[in-house]
Every structure is written in C-alpha cells, then in structure tokens.
Design a protein around this motif. Structure first.
Motif, short mmCIF file in Angstrom:
data_model
loop_
_atom_site.label_atom_id
_atom_site.label_comp_id
_atom_site.label_asym_id
_atom_site.label_seq_id
_atom_site.Cartn_x
_atom_site.Cartn_y
_atom_site.Cartn_z
N ILE A 156 0.83 -1.21 0.00
CA ILE A 156 0.00 0.00 0.00
C ILE A 156 0.87 1.25 0.00
CG2 ILE A 156 -1.61 1.36 1.41
CD1 ILE A 156 -2.88 -1.33 2.27
N VAL A 157 1.91 1.27 0.84
CA VAL A 157 2.79 2.44 0.90
C VAL A 157 3.45 2.67 -0.45
CG1 VAL A 157 4.93 3.33 1.91
CG2 VAL A 157 3.20 2.30 3.39
N VAL A 158 3.95 1.61 -1.07
CA VAL A 158 4.60 1.75 -2.38
C VAL A 158 3.60 2.29 -3.41
CG1 VAL A 158 5.61 0.45 -4.30
CG2 VAL A 158 6.34 -0.01 -1.96
N ALA A 159 2.37 1.80 -3.36
CA ALA A 159 1.34 2.25 -4.31
C ALA A 159 1.01 3.72 -4.10
CB ALA A 159 0.09 1.39 -4.17
N SER A 161 3.76 10.35 -9.36
CA SER A 161 3.20 10.55 -10.70
C SER A 161 2.34 11.80 -10.76
CB SER A 161 2.37 9.32 -11.09
OG SER A 161 1.77 9.49 -12.36
N SER A 162 1.50 12.00 -9.76
CA SER A 162 0.61 13.17 -9.75
C SER A 162 1.40 14.47 -9.62
CB SER A 162 -0.40 13.05 -8.60
OG SER A 162 -1.24 11.93 -8.77
N ALA A 163 2.36 14.51 -8.68
CA ALA A 163 3.11 15.73 -8.44
C ALA A 163 4.03 16.06 -9.62
CB ALA A 163 3.94 15.60 -7.16
N SER A 164 4.73 15.06 -10.13
CA SER A 164 5.64 15.32 -11.26
C SER A 164 4.86 15.66 -12.52
CB SER A 164 6.53 14.10 -11.50
OG SER A 164 5.77 12.95 -11.81
N TYR A 185 -15.59 2.45 -5.26
CA TYR A 185 -14.81 2.64 -6.49
C TYR A 185 -15.27 1.69 -7.59
CZ TYR A 185 -11.00 2.58 -9.83
OH TYR A 185 -10.28 2.64 -10.99
N ASN A 186 -15.40 0.42 -7.26
CA ASN A 186 -15.72 -0.56 -8.31
C ASN A 186 -17.17 -0.48 -8.78
OD1 ASN A 186 -13.24 -2.39 -8.79
ND2 ASN A 186 -13.28 -2.13 -6.58
N LEU A 187 -18.05 0.10 -7.97
CA LEU A 187 -19.44 0.28 -8.40
C LEU A 187 -19.68 1.61 -9.11
CD1 LEU A 187 -21.58 -1.11 -5.42
CD2 LEU A 187 -21.11 -2.20 -7.64
N LEU A 188 -19.00 2.69 -8.66
CA LEU A 188 -19.34 4.03 -9.14
C LEU A 188 -18.23 4.72 -9.92
CD1 LEU A 188 -21.09 5.49 -5.94
CD2 LEU A 188 -22.18 4.45 -7.94
N LEU A 189 -16.98 4.36 -9.66
CA LEU A 189 -15.88 5.20 -10.15
C LEU A 189 -14.92 4.51 -11.11
CD1 LEU A 189 -15.01 6.86 -6.72
CD2 LEU A 189 -16.39 7.85 -8.56
N ARG A 190 -15.00 3.20 -11.25
CA ARG A 190 -14.03 2.50 -12.10
C ARG A 190 -14.09 3.04 -13.53
NH1 ARG A 190 -10.59 -1.50 -12.50
NH2 ARG A 190 -10.80 -2.14 -10.30
N GLY A 191 -12.93 3.35 -14.04
CA GLY A 191 -12.84 3.85 -15.41
C GLY A 191 -12.89 5.35 -15.53
N LEU A 192 -13.26 6.05 -14.42
CA LEU A 192 -13.32 7.51 -14.48
C LEU A 192 -11.93 8.09 -14.22
CD1 LEU A 192 -16.59 8.27 -12.48
CD2 LEU A 192 -16.28 8.08 -14.96
N VAL A 196 -1.60 5.83 -12.04
CA VAL A 196 -0.71 4.68 -12.20
C VAL A 196 -1.57 3.43 -12.07
CG1 VAL A 196 1.31 3.47 -11.28
CG2 VAL A 196 1.20 5.99 -11.21
N GLY A 197 -1.65 2.66 -13.16
CA GLY A 197 -2.59 1.55 -13.22
C GLY A 197 -2.44 0.53 -12.10
N TRP A 198 -1.23 0.00 -11.92
CA TRP A 198 -1.04 -1.04 -10.89
C TRP A 198 -1.26 -0.48 -9.49
CZ3 TRP A 198 2.62 -0.08 -7.24
CH2 TRP A 198 3.65 0.80 -7.56
N SER A 199 -0.84 0.77 -9.27
CA SER A 199 -1.08 1.41 -7.98
C SER A 199 -2.58 1.55 -7.73
CB SER A 199 -0.40 2.79 -7.95
OG SER A 199 -0.83 3.54 -6.83
#
Length: 239
Positions: free
Chosen positions: A22-25, A32-35, A110-117, A124-127
């Motif tokens: 979790i910490v690594v993710a 990624s967001s900041a850079s 997330y998986n009901l309402l937000l996935r794909g948004l 970062v996909g894997w994160s």
C-alpha cells in the motif's frame, strides 16, 4: 487455528507485506501526480493538497499504519518470548475495525461508481488496483481470518462514522474554494458524486446518506464478526 502462534506469525507477516504494498502504491501515485502537475505547469501545491484529500488515499495510508503497528507489535512480542498469539490491545483493535470499514467501502464504491473515471490525470494503473482492489480485499480477509481479534463493544462501531463525517464536512467546505488545477473550474471535488454542479445537491445528499448508512452498517458487521471470532477479555469496556 487462528489463535496459534504459527498462524499469528504468518498473518502478521502478511499484514506487513500488505502495508508495504500500500505504501509503495501511494508513493508511486503521489510521485506521478506531483511530477505530472509540475511538467504540465499546473499548481503543484494544490495538486498535492488534493491528492491527500481523496478518501482512498487517507483510508489506505491509515490502513498501512495500523497494519504495520500490529505486525511490529507481534514481532516485538516474539523477540521478548511473550505470548505472540495474544489478542490485539483495545485501541489497535478499534483502529483495525475502522480502517477495515473504510477500505472495504473504498473498494465497493470505487468498483461500483468510479471504475474507469479519470479521477487523476496521471493515474498509475497497478497502484490504482492495489489501492482500490487488493488493499480492500486484504482488509476483508483480515476481518474474516486475521489473528488476535478482540471482542469489541457494540458501541465501537459508532466510532467508525467520525472520520467519514469529518472528511465530508472538510470536502464540501473546501471544494468551492479550490480552482481545479487540471480543468480550471472554480471548484474541485474529489469524486463526481459529491459535485453538486453535475447532479445537484439532492443527488449529493442521497449519495452521502447511502454511503454513511453503509459505513455504519458495515462497521457493525465487522464488530459482529470480531465478537464471534474474537477472544473474550475481562470487561474493561462496556460490551
């Protein structure tokens, strides 16, 4: 089986591994967001503040901290030759119940309402999968199989509502004061179902009520499972 020292050791090692993942993710997504914001000329300070305003990030960071504390406590007790299968202390047991609630809710919403948004432009996909799928799944498994569970009082479940309520208040007060660093809109809401500019306040209120009821109901369910699985201790709290 769940109360043997071998099971306790194995499960707490798994807790440490899950916390590390979790910490690594979180770090990977933060970088990624900041850079990405810096490279695109967006306001980095606002991007960082927004990053730590996501319920997902706050729940994952909290879960990682609690899992690490439990794992370290177990390893310390093994080194001191004390009973490593002993039940979790009250404060950590309550904290584990709360972060389990938040993580499971994060996964479901997330998986009901937000996935794909596109919640973040540099996702970062894997994160994203660790924070929204594998982390919540591990906390669910911890509720069902984790070692050292303590029987919490029923009133402990009500405490799970404190953080989400504070987060909702913070979000709705802050959002109209922030310029969206990506789109330039004069507001920023972390999730579209909280944005009254898209569905109106009636829709926002409905989502808040439904999710709040779901959080409290889930917290009671987690406490119920813990009471069924946990070790009965001397009455230090009202049960």
């Amino acid at each position: 089986m769940t109360r043997t020292t071998g099971w306790a050791l194995g499960w707490n090692v798994a807790r440490a591994v899950a916390a590390g993942a979790i910490v690594v993710a979180v770090v990977a997504q933060f970088v990624s967001s900041a850079s990405g914001a810096a490279a695109a000329g967006r306001d980095v300070a606002t991007t960082v503040a927004n990053f730590f305003s996501f319920f997902t990030i706050l729940s994952n960071v909290s879960a990682a901290v609690v899992l690490l504390l439990l794992a370290m406590r177990h390893l310390r007790r093994r080194r001191s030759l004390r009973d490593s299968a002993e039940v979790d202390p009250p404060a950590l047991a309550a904290a584990l119940a709360y972060v389990s609630t938040y993580m499971i809710v994060t996964g479901v919403v997330y998986n009901l309402l937000l996935r794909g948004l596109p919640l973040q432009p540099e996702t970062v996909g894997w994160s994203n999968e660790i924070l929204h799928v594998w982390g919540p799944l591990f906390l669910l498994l911890d509720v069902l199989f984790g070692a050292g569970r303590r029987r919490l009082p029923w009133t402990a479940a009500l405490g799970a509502a404190v953080f989400p309520i504070a987060w909702i208040v913070y979000t709705l007060l802050r959002a109209p004061l922030i310029t969206n660093p990506t789109m330039g809109a004069p507001y920023w809401y972390p999730y579209p179902f909280l944005d009254p500019n898209t569905g109106g306040w009636s829709s926002v209120v409905v989502y808040i009520v439904v999710i709040a009821v779901g959080i409290v109901a889930l917290a009671f369910g987690i406490v119920a499972i813990g009471r069924a699985r946990g070790i009965r201790m001397p009455r230090t709290l009202p049960a």
